[in-house]
Write a protein that holds these residues in place. Sequence first.
Motif, PDB file in Angstrom:
ATOM      1  N   THR A  77       0.859  -1.312   0.082  1.00  0.00           N
ATOM      2  CA  THR A  77      -0.056  -0.085   0.004  1.00  0.00           C
ATOM      3  C   THR A  77       0.953   1.187  -0.004  1.00  0.00           C
ATOM      4  O   THR A  77       0.256   2.442  -0.291  1.00  0.00           O
ATOM      5  CB  THR A  77      -0.989  -0.142   1.062  1.00  0.00           C
ATOM      6  OG1 THR A  77      -0.109   0.035   2.432  1.00  0.00           O
ATOM      7  CG2 THR A  77      -1.885  -1.172   1.123  1.00  0.00           C
ATOM      8  N   GLN A  78       2.019   1.220   0.316  1.00  0.00           N
ATOM      9  CA  GLN A  78       3.045   2.192   0.220  1.00  0.00           C
ATOM     10  C   GLN A  78       4.172   1.845  -0.686  1.00  0.00           C
ATOM     11  O   GLN A  78       4.974   0.736  -0.431  1.00  0.00           O
ATOM     12  CB  GLN A  78       3.691   2.399   1.633  1.00  0.00           C
ATOM     13  CG  GLN A  78       2.484   3.168   2.360  1.00  0.00           C
ATOM     14  CD  GLN A  78       3.146   3.485   3.799  1.00  0.00           C
ATOM     15  OE1 GLN A  78       4.480   3.659   4.177  1.00  0.00           O
ATOM     16  NE2 GLN A  78       2.118   3.797   4.765  1.00  0.00           N
ATOM     17  N   PRO A  79       4.551   2.757  -1.757  1.00  0.00           N
ATOM     18  CA  PRO A  79       5.858   2.280  -2.584  1.00  0.00           C
ATOM     19  C   PRO A  79       6.968   2.772  -1.652  1.00  0.00           C
ATOM     20  O   PRO A  79       6.975   3.522  -0.819  1.00  0.00           O
ATOM     21  CB  PRO A  79       5.595   3.179  -3.655  1.00  0.00           C
ATOM     22  CG  PRO A  79       4.763   4.273  -3.302  1.00  0.00           C
ATOM     23  CD  PRO A  79       3.836   3.881  -2.313  1.00  0.00           C
ATOM     24  N   VAL A  80       8.124   2.434  -2.237  1.00  0.00           N
ATOM     25  CA  VAL A  80       9.379   2.923  -1.663  1.00  0.00           C
ATOM     26  C   VAL A  80       9.658   4.260  -2.404  1.00  0.00           C
ATOM     27  O   VAL A  80       9.234   4.494  -3.516  1.00  0.00           O
ATOM     28  CB  VAL A  80      10.653   1.989  -1.947  1.00  0.00           C
ATOM     29  CG1 VAL A  80      10.231   0.513  -1.310  1.00  0.00           C
ATOM     30  CG2 VAL A  80      11.163   1.797  -3.444  1.00  0.00           C
ATOM     31  N   VAL A  81      10.537   4.849  -1.886  1.00  0.00           N
ATOM     32  CA  VAL A  81      11.029   6.378  -2.523  1.00  0.00           C
ATOM     33  C   VAL A  81      12.163   6.288  -2.912  1.00  0.00           C
ATOM     34  O   VAL A  81      13.236   5.715  -2.218  1.00  0.00           O
ATOM     35  CB  VAL A  81      10.855   7.431  -1.555  1.00  0.00           C
ATOM     36  CG1 VAL A  81      11.106   8.713  -2.056  1.00  0.00           C
ATOM     37  CG2 VAL A  81       9.195   7.292  -0.833  1.00  0.00           C
TER      38      VAL A  81
ATOM     39  N   THR B 235      20.997   3.765 -12.234  1.00  0.00           N
ATOM     40  CA  THR B 235      20.225   2.909 -11.108  1.00  0.00           C
ATOM     41  C   THR B 235      19.380   3.947 -10.050  1.00  0.00           C
ATOM     42  O   THR B 235      19.491   5.161 -10.707  1.00  0.00           O
ATOM     43  CB  THR B 235      21.193   2.229 -10.140  1.00  0.00           C
ATOM     44  OG1 THR B 235      22.230   3.282  -9.544  1.00  0.00           O
ATOM     45  CG2 THR B 235      21.935   1.270 -10.840  1.00  0.00           C
ATOM     46  N   LEU B 236      18.634   3.474  -9.219  1.00  0.00           N
ATOM     47  CA  LEU B 236      18.045   4.408  -8.161  1.00  0.00           C
ATOM     48  C   LEU B 236      18.436   4.234  -6.934  1.00  0.00           C
ATOM     49  O   LEU B 236      18.694   3.207  -6.539  1.00  0.00           O
ATOM     50  CB  LEU B 236      16.660   4.047  -8.359  1.00  0.00           C
ATOM     51  CG  LEU B 236      16.010   4.253  -9.783  1.00  0.00           C
ATOM     52  CD1 LEU B 236      14.163   3.881  -9.754  1.00  0.00           C
ATOM     53  CD2 LEU B 236      15.892   5.928 -10.282  1.00  0.00           C
ATOM     54  N   ASN B 237      18.621   5.522  -6.190  1.00  0.00           N
ATOM     55  CA  ASN B 237      19.110   5.774  -4.788  1.00  0.00           C
ATOM     56  C   ASN B 237      17.780   5.150  -3.877  1.00  0.00           C
ATOM     57  O   ASN B 237      16.836   6.051  -4.046  1.00  0.00           O
ATOM     58  CB  ASN B 237      19.723   6.942  -4.698  1.00  0.00           C
ATOM     59  CG  ASN B 237      21.223   6.690  -5.192  1.00  0.00           C
ATOM     60  OD1 ASN B 237      22.036   5.820  -5.325  1.00  0.00           O
ATOM     61  ND2 ASN B 237      21.610   7.923  -5.727  1.00  0.00           N
ATOM     62  N   LEU B 238      17.708   4.464  -3.042  1.00  0.00           N
ATOM     63  CA  LEU B 238      16.869   4.221  -2.368  1.00  0.00           C
ATOM     64  C   LEU B 238      16.827   5.167  -1.140  1.00  0.00           C
ATOM     65  O   LEU B 238      17.752   5.096  -0.501  1.00  0.00           O
ATOM     66  CB  LEU B 238      16.812   2.813  -1.674  1.00  0.00           C
ATOM     67  CG  LEU B 238      15.582   2.298  -1.014  1.00  0.00           C
ATOM     68  CD1 LEU B 238      14.281   2.150  -1.862  1.00  0.00           C
ATOM     69  CD2 LEU B 238      15.732   0.810  -0.474  1.00  0.00           C
ATOM     70  N   VAL B 239      15.748   6.190  -0.932  1.00  0.00           N
ATOM     71  CA  VAL B 239      15.605   6.989   0.114  1.00  0.00           C
ATOM     72  C   VAL B 239      14.838   6.593   1.090  1.00  0.00           C
ATOM     73  O   VAL B 239      15.086   6.713   2.369  1.00  0.00           O
ATOM     74  CB  VAL B 239      14.960   8.338  -0.320  1.00  0.00           C
ATOM     75  CG1 VAL B 239      14.747   9.353   0.417  1.00  0.00           C
ATOM     76  CG2 VAL B 239      16.098   8.822  -1.527  1.00  0.00           C
ATOM     77  N   ASP B 240      13.790   6.076   0.929  1.00  0.00           N
ATOM     78  CA  ASP B 240      12.844   5.524   1.890  1.00  0.00           C
ATOM     79  C   ASP B 240      11.982   4.267   1.531  1.00  0.00           C
ATOM     80  O   ASP B 240      11.885   3.963   0.391  1.00  0.00           O
ATOM     81  CB  ASP B 240      11.639   6.657   2.289  1.00  0.00           C
ATOM     82  CG  ASP B 240      10.754   6.060   3.261  1.00  0.00           C
ATOM     83  OD1 ASP B 240      11.062   6.259   4.479  1.00  0.00           O
ATOM     84  OD2 ASP B 240       9.386   5.938   3.127  1.00  0.00           O
ATOM     85  N   GLY B 241      11.922   3.384   2.517  1.00  0.00           N
ATOM     86  CA  GLY B 241      11.327   1.978   2.300  1.00  0.00           C
ATOM     87  C   GLY B 241      12.257   1.190   2.398  1.00  0.00           C
ATOM     88  O   GLY B 241      12.052   0.015   1.713  1.00  0.00           O
ATOM     89  N   ALA B 242      13.287   1.252   2.981  1.00  0.00           N
ATOM     90  CA  ALA B 242      14.310  -0.004   2.916  1.00  0.00           C
ATOM     91  C   ALA B 242      13.766  -1.335   3.382  1.00  0.00           C
ATOM     92  O   ALA B 242      14.227  -2.310   2.907  1.00  0.00           O
ATOM     93  CB  ALA B 242      15.603   0.441   3.909  1.00  0.00           C
ATOM     94  N   HIS B 243      13.019  -1.351   4.445  1.00  0.00           N
ATOM     95  CA  HIS B 243      12.331  -2.497   5.164  1.00  0.00           C
ATOM     96  C   HIS B 243      11.597  -3.063   4.176  1.00  0.00           C
ATOM     97  O   HIS B 243      11.481  -4.456   3.962  1.00  0.00           O
ATOM     98  CB  HIS B 243      11.869  -2.493   6.151  1.00  0.00           C
ATOM     99  CG  HIS B 243      12.724  -1.681   7.420  1.00  0.00           C
ATOM    100  ND1 HIS B 243      13.767  -2.393   7.879  1.00  0.00           N
ATOM    101  CD2 HIS B 243      12.720  -0.431   7.902  1.00  0.00           C
ATOM    102  CE1 HIS B 243      14.589  -1.738   8.774  1.00  0.00           C
ATOM    103  NE2 HIS B 243      13.788  -0.581   8.763  1.00  0.00           N
ATOM    104  N   ARG B 244      10.649  -2.241   3.480  1.00  0.00           N
ATOM    105  CA  ARG B 244       9.523  -2.953   2.312  1.00  0.00           C
ATOM    106  C   ARG B 244      10.251  -3.475   1.302  1.00  0.00           C
ATOM    107  O   ARG B 244       9.976  -4.178   0.573  1.00  0.00           O
ATOM    108  CB  ARG B 244       8.649  -1.625   2.064  1.00  0.00           C
ATOM    109  CG  ARG B 244       7.718  -1.072   3.301  1.00  0.00           C
ATOM    110  CD  ARG B 244       6.694  -0.183   2.657  1.00  0.00           C
ATOM    111  NE  ARG B 244       6.961   0.947   2.015  1.00  0.00           N
ATOM    112  CZ  ARG B 244       7.621   2.132   2.531  1.00  0.00           C
ATOM    113  NH1 ARG B 244       7.481   2.144   3.922  1.00  0.00           N
ATOM    114  NH2 ARG B 244       7.862   3.084   2.055  1.00  0.00           N
TER     115      ARG B 244
END
Length: 215
Positions: free
Chosen positions: A89-93, A101-110
Amino acid sequence: MESTMNETLAGLLSPLTAWLQSQPEAERIEALNTIKQALHGLSPFHQEPVDCVLWIKAEALRENSYNPNVMAAAERKLLVHSLIQDGYTQPVVATPASDETLNLVDGAHRFRVGVKNKTLSARLRGYIPVVLLQTDQVSREDNMASTVRHNRARGKHQIPAMSALVLELSHYGWDDEHIAKELGMEQDEVLRLKQTAGLKEMFADRRYSEAWTVE
């Protein structure tokens, strides 16, 4: 009027839907991402990242090394259960990196659960739902600040990790006022984190008495 618009849309969508159904899965997902981005550009809510959720291959996402947020074992177990039962219900950011590539900012656990849990990884087909921050500021220090802003409203930070993060932002030339503003802190909170780090270089811009006494 509404029925006319629906009929027009149905006529426009019918050949597109048929074409999408004829495509292999990977190409269909890529095409759907392209369509979403095109519609996002026309949306009155184009300034809101959540207006455009893309499905991105997990290997294209790169975790950061500075996230001070922690999750207890019980919470991780609940997260897995929630994702299996309710879905994402919430994507990662994420933000774009220089190497495509994409740097993960939020949502590491998901993100980790979606990759490591067999049920979810099979269901997601190796993809992760992602929203991209719409900003030209995608440097490491900007990503660090964004990660903390996302985390502070809902999680807990390890003090040593936060101290190290504040130290690195100081090395990028951010003063206490800037750090406090970007991370949602008071300046005295920034100072306490610097004190926790116990590093003289973090206090290079402050003057202290060389001697003190206890009465």
